[in-house]
Design a protein around this motif. Structure first.
Motif: not given
Lengths: 80, 146
Positions: A49-51, B25-27, B113-114, B136-138
């Motif tokens: 979900e973060k990605i 692609l996620p999302g 993270m991705g 981190s993702h950020q």
């Protein structure tokens, strides 16, 4: 959603080669073992979900946002 | 070949440069073809633009610019994908960039993270998922340049 009840050490077979085992239950924590082929991706949902959220947010950025970001970036680099 | 993009209008791309995302692609499920391009005005920020959806383009960057010690298990990825003729040297890494509106200043963050891993051998792209507490993702890009 299919809901199954399992006790410790009991397993579930998904498809031909994915096996989920309930290894340990302690309070609200469940330890799960997963055996699956290497090309199957297994992720904690929060990580996915973060990605996903970072992808969606990034897609909403405009070239102008990035021009501003570039100025910040260059300012930082030149301070070094 | 010409493709339509919302942010850059019509752009001309080399068909050999088309990248495919077999896992998507996620999302953005359903979109698998992309192209990576650098706009001179925004370098070193690059754009990961969908060929199929003019609206869809992500801001990405090579992490070595700000995080030279970023390490991924590339051999593990190669093995799990069954990329036989690929070595880690054939892989390019990009991370997804975001701009956050801060209290006073904007900040630039990178999703460590991705990472997007581009295989130059077969032009496939996989967005890896890294569960490493150090990544981190950020991740604060500007902070790391200090």
């Amino acid at each position: 959603m299919l809901v199954l009840s399992r006790k410790t050490k009991e397993r579930i077979l998904i498809g031909k080669d994915i096996v989920i085992s309930v290894l340990e239950i302690e309070g609200s924590n469940v330890k799960i073992g997963i055996e699956a082929p290497r090309d199957i991706s297994i992720l904690r949902m929060e990580v996915f979900e973060k990605i996903q959220n970072e992808n969606i947010a990034s897609a909403s950025k405009e070239p102008e946002d990035i021009s501003q970001a570039m100025d910040l970036f260059k300012k930082k680099l030149s301070k070094e | 070949m010409k493709i339509n993009t919302r942010k850059f209008g019509e752009i001309d791309i080399d068909e050999d440069k088309i990248l495919t995302m077999p896992e998507g692609l996620p999302g953005f499920p359903g979109f698998e073809q992309f192209v990576l391009f650098e706009d001179k005005k925004t370098a070193p920020f690059c754009w990961f633009q969908s060929i199929e959806a003019p609206n869809l383009s992500l801001v990405v960057m090579n992490p070595s610019v700000f995080k030279p010690d970023y390490q991924l298990d590339l051999q593990g990825l190669i093995d799990s994908r069954g990329w036989k003729d690929t070595t880690p040297e054939n892989l390019l890494i990009f991370v997804v960039i975001n701009i956050q509106e801060g209290r006073q200043e904007k900040s630039i963050t990178a999703n460590l993270m991705g990472p997007l891993v581009i295989n130059l051998e077969n032009r496939e792209v996989i967005q890896m998922a890294i569960s490493d507490p150090d990544y981190s993702h950020q991740y604060d890009v500007l902070e790391s340049l200090k």
